[in-house]
Design a protein around this motif. Structure first.
Motif, short mmCIF file in Angstrom:
data_model
loop_
_atom_site.label_atom_id
_atom_site.label_comp_id
_atom_site.label_asym_id
_atom_site.label_seq_id
_atom_site.Cartn_x
_atom_site.Cartn_y
_atom_site.Cartn_z
N THR A 199 -6.81 -5.23 2.67
CA THR A 199 -6.37 -4.61 1.40
C THR A 199 -5.55 -5.62 0.61
OG1 THR A 199 -4.30 -3.89 2.39
CG2 THR A 199 -6.18 -2.33 2.47
N GLU A 200 -5.24 -5.30 -0.61
CA GLU A 200 -4.42 -6.15 -1.50
C GLU A 200 -3.11 -6.54 -0.80
OE1 GLU A 200 -3.39 -8.48 -4.52
OE2 GLU A 200 -5.37 -7.62 -4.01
N MET A 201 -2.53 -5.57 -0.09
CA MET A 201 -1.22 -5.82 0.54
C MET A 201 -1.35 -6.76 1.74
SD MET A 201 1.50 -2.95 1.51
CE MET A 201 1.43 -2.58 3.22
N GLY A 206 -2.61 -16.60 -1.03
CA GLY A 206 -3.15 -17.83 -1.62
C GLY A 206 -4.62 -17.70 -1.96
N GLY A 207 -5.26 -16.63 -1.44
CA GLY A 207 -6.71 -16.49 -1.62
C GLY A 207 -7.05 -15.36 -2.56
N ASP A 208 -8.37 -15.13 -2.70
CA ASP A 208 -8.84 -13.99 -3.50
C ASP A 208 -9.31 -12.86 -2.58
OD1 ASP A 208 -8.32 -15.27 -5.82
OD2 ASP A 208 -10.39 -15.84 -6.26
N ILE A 209 -10.05 -13.25 -1.53
CA ILE A 209 -10.60 -12.24 -0.60
C ILE A 209 -10.26 -12.66 0.83
CG2 ILE A 209 -12.70 -11.08 0.22
CD1 ILE A 209 -14.06 -12.08 -2.39
N THR A 210 -9.67 -11.76 1.60
CA THR A 210 -9.45 -12.03 3.02
C THR A 210 -10.36 -11.11 3.82
OG1 THR A 210 -7.17 -12.78 2.82
CG2 THR A 210 -7.82 -11.87 4.94
N THR A 211 -11.23 -11.71 4.63
CA THR A 211 -12.05 -10.88 5.54
C THR A 211 -11.52 -11.08 6.96
OG1 THR A 211 -13.67 -12.60 6.03
CG2 THR A 211 -14.05 -11.26 4.05
N THR A 212 -11.82 -10.11 7.81
CA THR A 212 -11.20 -10.12 9.13
C THR A 212 -12.12 -9.49 10.16
OG1 THR A 212 -9.28 -9.28 10.41
CG2 THR A 212 -10.10 -7.88 8.63
N PRO A 431 -10.33 8.55 4.24
CA PRO A 431 -10.60 8.33 2.82
C PRO A 431 -9.28 7.93 2.18
CG PRO A 431 -11.31 10.52 3.53
CD PRO A 431 -10.43 9.96 4.61
N PHE A 432 -9.27 6.93 1.31
CA PHE A 432 -8.02 6.37 0.79
C PHE A 432 -8.17 5.97 -0.66
CE2 PHE A 432 -3.86 4.92 1.00
CZ PHE A 432 -3.70 3.56 0.81
N VAL A 433 -7.07 6.13 -1.41
CA VAL A 433 -7.08 5.76 -2.83
C VAL A 433 -7.00 4.24 -2.98
CG1 VAL A 433 -4.58 5.86 -3.09
CG2 VAL A 433 -6.06 6.39 -5.05
N ASN A 434 -6.57 3.57 -1.91
CA ASN A 434 -6.49 2.10 -1.86
C ASN A 434 -5.59 1.54 -2.97
OD1 ASN A 434 -6.87 -0.43 -0.88
ND2 ASN A 434 -8.87 -0.76 -1.83
N GLU A 435 -4.41 2.12 -3.09
CA GLU A 435 -3.38 1.59 -3.99
C GLU A 435 -2.19 1.17 -3.14
OE1 GLU A 435 -4.51 4.61 -7.69
OE2 GLU A 435 -2.64 4.87 -6.52
N THR A 436 -1.61 0.00 -3.44
CA THR A 436 -0.57 -0.58 -2.59
C THR A 436 0.61 0.35 -2.38
OG1 THR A 436 -1.22 -2.78 -3.27
CG2 THR A 436 0.99 -2.56 -2.36
N THR A 468 -2.75 -0.90 7.42
CA THR A 468 -4.20 -0.97 7.22
C THR A 468 -4.71 -2.19 8.00
OG1 THR A 468 -3.96 -2.34 5.26
CG2 THR A 468 -4.16 0.05 4.92
N LEU A 469 -5.81 -2.02 8.68
CA LEU A 469 -6.43 -3.10 9.44
C LEU A 469 -7.49 -3.77 8.59
CD1 LEU A 469 -6.80 -1.06 12.72
CD2 LEU A 469 -4.97 -2.68 12.15
N CYS A 470 -8.29 -2.96 7.95
CA CYS A 470 -9.29 -3.50 7.01
C CYS A 470 -10.01 -2.37 6.30
CB CYS A 470 -10.33 -4.35 7.75
SG CYS A 470 -11.47 -3.42 8.79
#
Ligand SMILES: O=C(C[C@H]1NCCC[C@H]1O)Cn1cnc2c(c1=O)CCCC2
Ligand SMILES: [Mg+2]
Length: 501
Positions: A199-201, A206-212, A431-436, A468-470
């Motif tokens: 997530t954003e948080m 330093g990056g744009d997208i972090t995958t895990t 289900p999540f609104v995905n806001e920090t 959040t894990l991912c």
């Protein structure tokens, strides 16, 4: 104590400490957070390295080695990259009695060390893609309680750093590497992982997208980040003024990636598969896959002892010829029983007991570490049976781990069910609104409700809070109008939550 003498389910932390020491993987060191990786552990790191190194080279990545040190002025080049991490940076300030003119940091990661050179080397589109990796140690002066393999102040890793002419090419690299990380966990370490985006948080600023890749530790009910692969966009390119002449003759900034997997992966494997007798090693990374133990009775005549010894040696030689990592433990100062316990603690997948009866009948008794199954084999069947059973053990460990994880992977739609699920050691899809701010709220409320008035040490590596894990790439169906589990607002995705390391 001869045995581990503590059950994984009763005292997970003590169990883990006993397993990693009795199996001779780790020894402790005077500096907190620093550990010795003994051969039994280092061999596993070498197996991971060998497989992953060959695979990244298939992606066109070349290994290199950059300095351990970075000047303060360079490390702090861009405040927002470093600000959150500053307390973790270890500094060299003196040589001998004299102070250094400028403090020098010991690398906590190598972006700021490498990218000034990327600037120098990348001048034309012909210089792209630039794909480098380094196998090294890094130092991060972690504040939280250290745990061998999972959280140490020095650890080994590989860090890959690439630069590409297009976003699409960089994102392909990000995902190709993430898929390799999934294979390291699932095919080498027999640990299932969930791939997703942070997530954003939680993403790397330093990056744009972090995958895990996220693993789940059944014994503690905690999840753990297994490895990360970032799309850095053009952020570091702009920060370090990396630019090149593109095909049209204009100036362009490359699209970059960075990705890392560390010795934490070994800790995840230990926690996932270990049992109350000690380590249980997946055969693909086991330093020894088979241990041959002759059962020499004192009553045996000298020639029978010699015959038994050479019989055991022949079985060992046959296995070695089949490229099986086998060890013949013919020490005469330990009993067979002691040896069984010793090699079980070290997690060797198969044991072959060879006694006088076996000599007469031309057999050997094969004992599986994962299931305890005992089977008497004809000597001529040993090699092909061992090869087959090692694969069976690898598959069995993965299946067991996946079943345990899937049992604890639950969906929750309402807040009232969330903390109870955490208390049940679940890893939770909602289900999540995905806001920090709502992510912060869940972190705060889950800690508060779980602690119910008690306090929590800031150094604890095992917080009661959920994070959040991912955002799993594999999204369950989200019917329009589905409400976020905590805010009641329109949910935009399914998010994976858990207590983590
Ligand atoms: O290291 C990364 C990003 C990236 N580095 C290279 C390998 C992949 C990935 O971990 C993020 N990061 C984590 N931790 C720290 C820093 C940091 O940049 C810098 C300062 C000290 C602590
Ligand atoms: Mg960190």
């Amino acid at each position: 104590l001869l045995g581990i003498d503590v059950s994984k389910k009763d005292n997970f932390a003590l169990w883990y400490t006993r397993v990693i020491t009795y199996s001779e993987m780790i020894d402790y060191y005077d500096i907190s957070g620093c550990y010795i990786l003994r051969p039994w552990a280092y061999s596993i790191w070498e197996s991971i390295q060998r497989w992953l190194d060959a695979e990244i080279k298939e992606l066109g990545v070349e290994n290199s080695y950059f300095p351990l040190f970075v000047p303060k002025s360079v490390l702090e080049r861009e405040k927002d990259h470093i600000e959150g991490f500053a307390p973790e940076v270890a500094w060299v300030t003196k040589s001998g009695d004299s102070d250094l003119a400028e403090p020098i940091a010991i690398r906590p990661t190598s972006e700021t060390i490498m990218y000034p050179l990327f600037k120098k080397w990348i001048r034309s589109h012909r210089d792209l893609p630039l794909s480098l990796n380094q196998w090294s140690n890094v130092v991060r002066w972690e504040f939280k309680d250290p745990t061998p393999f999972l959280r140490s102040r020095e650890f080994l890793w590989q860090e890959g750093h690439t630069a590409h002419a297009t976003f699409e090419e960089s994102q392909k690299m990000v995902m190709d590497v993430l898929n390799l990380y999934k294979k390291v966990y699932e095919e080498l370490l027999a640990v299932p992982v969930i791939q997703g985006r942070k997530t954003e948080m939680e993403r790397f600023p330093g990056g744009d997208i972090t995958t895990t890749v996220e693993a789940y530790i059944h014994g503690s009910g905690r999840s753990v980040q297994g490895a990360t692969s970032h799309n850095l966009g053009q952020n570091f390119g702009k920060m370090f003024e990396i630019q090149y002449e593109d095909k049209a003759g204009g100036h362009a900034v490359p699209w970059q990636t960075s990705w890392g997997l560390t010795t934490r992966s070994i800790g995840v494997m230990i926690m996932a598969h270990g049992d109350d007798k000690g380590l249980v090693l997946p055969p693909r990374v086991a330093p020894k896959q088979v241990v041959v133990i002759p059962i020499v009775k004192a009553s045996l005549s000298a020639e029978n002892k010699a015959a038994l010894q050479s019989y055991a040696e022949r079985i060992t030689t046959d296995l070695k010829a089949a490229k099986i990592r086998v060890h013949l433990d013919h020490r005469d100062n330990y009993t067979p029983g002691w040896k069984y316990n010793h090699w079980e603690q070290k997690g060797v997948p198969l044991r072959l007991e060879v006694g006088p009866m076996d000599l007469d009948k031309g057999t050997a008794r094969m004992v599986r570490r994962d299931s305890g199954l005992k089977v008497d084999l004809a000597a001529e069947a040993v090699v092909h049976t061992v090869l087959h059973v090692l694969e069976e053990i690898q598959a069995n460990l993965f299946a067991k781990c996946k079943a345990e994880r899937d049992k604890k992977l639950v969906k929750v739609w309402e807040w009232r069910d969330f903390v109870p699920a955490l208390e049940e050691k679940c890893v939770i899809l909602t289900p999540f609104v995905n806001e920090t701010e709502w992510e912060e709220e869940v972190k705060r409320r889950s800690r508060e409700e779980a602690l119910a008035g008690e306090s929590e040490d800031a150094r604890t590596a095992t917080s009661a809070a959920a994070k959040t894990l991912c955002i799993p790439f594999d999204q369950p169906d989200l019917p329009p109008g589905t409400k976020c589990f905590v805010s009641g607002k329109e949910a935009t995705c399914w998010v994976l939550w858990g207590r983590s390391y």
